[in-house]
Design an enzyme around this catalytic site. Sequence first.
Site, mmCIF file in Angstrom:
data_model
loop_
_atom_site.group_PDB
_atom_site.id
_atom_site.type_symbol
_atom_site.label_atom_id
_atom_site.label_comp_id
_atom_site.label_asym_id
_atom_site.label_seq_id
_atom_site.Cartn_x
_atom_site.Cartn_y
_atom_site.Cartn_z
ATOM 1 N N HIS A 88 1.355 4.953 -2.477
ATOM 2 C CA HIS A 88 0.839 5.749 -3.596
ATOM 3 C C HIS A 88 1.928 6.481 -4.367
ATOM 4 O O HIS A 88 1.659 7.001 -5.456
ATOM 5 C CB HIS A 88 -0.171 6.771 -3.082
ATOM 6 C CG HIS A 88 -1.370 6.164 -2.437
ATOM 7 N ND1 HIS A 88 -2.447 5.684 -3.160
ATOM 8 C CD2 HIS A 88 -1.668 5.936 -1.130
ATOM 9 C CE1 HIS A 88 -3.349 5.193 -2.326
ATOM 10 N NE2 HIS A 88 -2.901 5.333 -1.088
ATOM 11 N N ALA A 117 -9.473 11.753 3.059
ATOM 12 C CA ALA A 117 -9.067 13.042 2.500
ATOM 13 C C ALA A 117 -9.489 13.197 1.045
ATOM 14 O O ALA A 117 -9.101 14.158 0.385
ATOM 15 C CB ALA A 117 -7.545 13.186 2.620
ATOM 16 N N ARG A 131 -21.261 -0.558 22.219
ATOM 17 C CA ARG A 131 -22.580 -1.005 21.758
ATOM 18 C C ARG A 131 -22.628 -1.230 20.248
ATOM 19 O O ARG A 131 -23.602 -1.781 19.747
ATOM 20 C CB ARG A 131 -23.659 0.001 22.189
ATOM 21 C CG ARG A 131 -23.984 -0.082 23.678
ATOM 22 C CD ARG A 131 -25.210 0.737 24.043
ATOM 23 N NE ARG A 131 -24.968 2.162 23.931
ATOM 24 C CZ ARG A 131 -24.496 2.919 24.918
ATOM 25 N NH1 ARG A 131 -24.229 2.375 26.102
ATOM 26 N NH2 ARG A 131 -24.311 4.215 24.740
ATOM 27 N N ASP A 154 3.763 4.680 11.311
ATOM 28 C CA ASP A 154 4.479 5.943 11.519
ATOM 29 C C ASP A 154 4.227 6.556 12.888
ATOM 30 O O ASP A 154 4.818 7.590 13.234
ATOM 31 C CB ASP A 154 4.129 6.952 10.415
ATOM 32 C CG ASP A 154 2.648 7.345 10.402
ATOM 33 O OD1 ASP A 154 1.860 6.768 11.182
ATOM 34 O OD2 ASP A 154 2.294 8.225 9.597
ATOM 35 N N ASP A 195 1.570 3.601 3.138
ATOM 36 C CA ASP A 195 0.553 4.526 2.619
ATOM 37 C C ASP A 195 1.224 5.834 2.198
ATOM 38 O O ASP A 195 0.680 6.923 2.380
ATOM 39 C CB ASP A 195 -0.534 4.784 3.663
ATOM 40 C CG ASP A 195 -1.814 5.376 3.063
ATOM 41 O OD1 ASP A 195 -1.933 5.374 1.814
ATOM 42 O OD2 ASP A 195 -2.666 5.849 3.825
ATOM 43 N N HIS A 228 0.851 -1.199 0.000
ATOM 44 C CA HIS A 228 0.000 0.000 0.000
ATOM 45 C C HIS A 228 0.885 1.245 0.000
ATOM 46 O O HIS A 228 1.261 1.766 1.045
ATOM 47 C CB HIS A 228 -0.910 -0.022 1.226
ATOM 48 C CG HIS A 228 -2.003 0.994 1.190
ATOM 49 N ND1 HIS A 228 -3.199 0.829 1.853
ATOM 50 C CD2 HIS A 228 -2.096 2.199 0.573
ATOM 51 C CE1 HIS A 228 -3.967 1.883 1.650
ATOM 52 N NE2 HIS A 228 -3.306 2.744 0.877
ATOM 53 N N ALA A 267 -3.481 12.943 5.142
ATOM 54 C CA ALA A 267 -3.637 12.555 3.737
ATOM 55 C C ALA A 267 -2.571 11.575 3.291
ATOM 56 O O ALA A 267 -2.298 11.439 2.103
ATOM 57 C CB ALA A 267 -3.609 13.803 2.854
ATOM 58 N N GLY A 268 -1.956 10.872 4.231
ATOM 59 C CA GLY A 268 -0.919 9.912 3.859
ATOM 60 C C GLY A 268 0.331 10.123 4.679
ATOM 61 O O GLY A 268 0.356 10.905 5.634
#
Length: 378
Positions: A56, A135, A222, A242, A268, A54, A304-305
Amino acid sequence: MIIQSRRVFIAGQFIKAQIEIEDKKIKSVLPYGKEKPDRDYGEDRIVPGFIDVHTHGAYGYSAEEGEPSGIKQWVSRLPEEGVTAFLPTTSPNPKETIIKALKSLREAKDMKMKGAEILGIHLEGPFFDEKFRGANEPDIVLPPSVEVFKEFQAVSGNTIRYITMACEHDKDFELTKYAVKNNIAVSLGHSGAKYEEAVLAVANGVTSFTHSFNAMLGLHHREPGVVGALMASNTFAEIIGDGQHVHPSVINVLFKARNNTKMVLITDSLMAKGLGKGIYEHEGRKIEIDEKGTARILGTDTIAGSSLKINRGIKLLVEEAMVSIEHALLSASLYPAQLIGADKKKGQIVSGLDADIVVMDDDYNVKQTYCLGEEMIR
């Protein structure tokens, strides 16, 4: 070539051994000192190559860009952190942008560039729950669709191996079952599924949870939500190591809840990985990398990463989350290989498997990385 160390990670433990490499494979694993080695790494740890399922982008390049020189840089530099194989991961975007990205990533995979091996593609989105899109912009969200996915897979040259989606919107789990039938791992993520819905998704073929705790319905006494299902299930579970996306103490709880098994360390990472603190343009908007390497949409607290490197993630797991070094290494090697069905070739130091090997010192610095038997760090 023969390499050896007094600490080689084999079968979940460290032993003294030497490794014979021939024709890109591990030919033999021998007793330490049996043959004269070409490289003796002393007390440095020899471990299986790391697999990031994973990510990007990195070093100024995003999976969507399609620029050959950019992905060449990405592939060639990942071994610096011990990554020998990875799944470039698409970001949720308009359908046309995703198609363009899949086409360029297929072409990059076919180029067989020197460095970390592209094992396939991770399709993250656009099949999200709108509330848990993270994001990402709301107009990119689409309901899960077998027909749309077939279009994506055709453009990719059948290289999509892993897909993240909100399975509670997958009518009768049609796409989930189609993917599993075609040997594509399905991960529940960006999801507002209730506990029972998440468990049903697992019963219909989901084998993983994407970036655990992030962009999913949390644990409540719950309503256990997605988090309750991932802690109780026997699936794989990604974790961004991280210390910012998930507090180290919570990482510790998750590893314990799952008996330390099937945890998958991911980065990520975004295109700003490796570029340092600053403000960058990413997919038409500005993001800021702070001093801890966390990416946020500029002017907001929305994560955002990351810019995490896998070897630093292993260090955090061990030294801050109190995970054993053995389980931390498994989360970066064997378990990601098993998740995407690559464990017949990668993820362990075993005779007959690819010679993807990392040499690390005690501070988790990568001293050397072998990708298919070739030294990457000169």
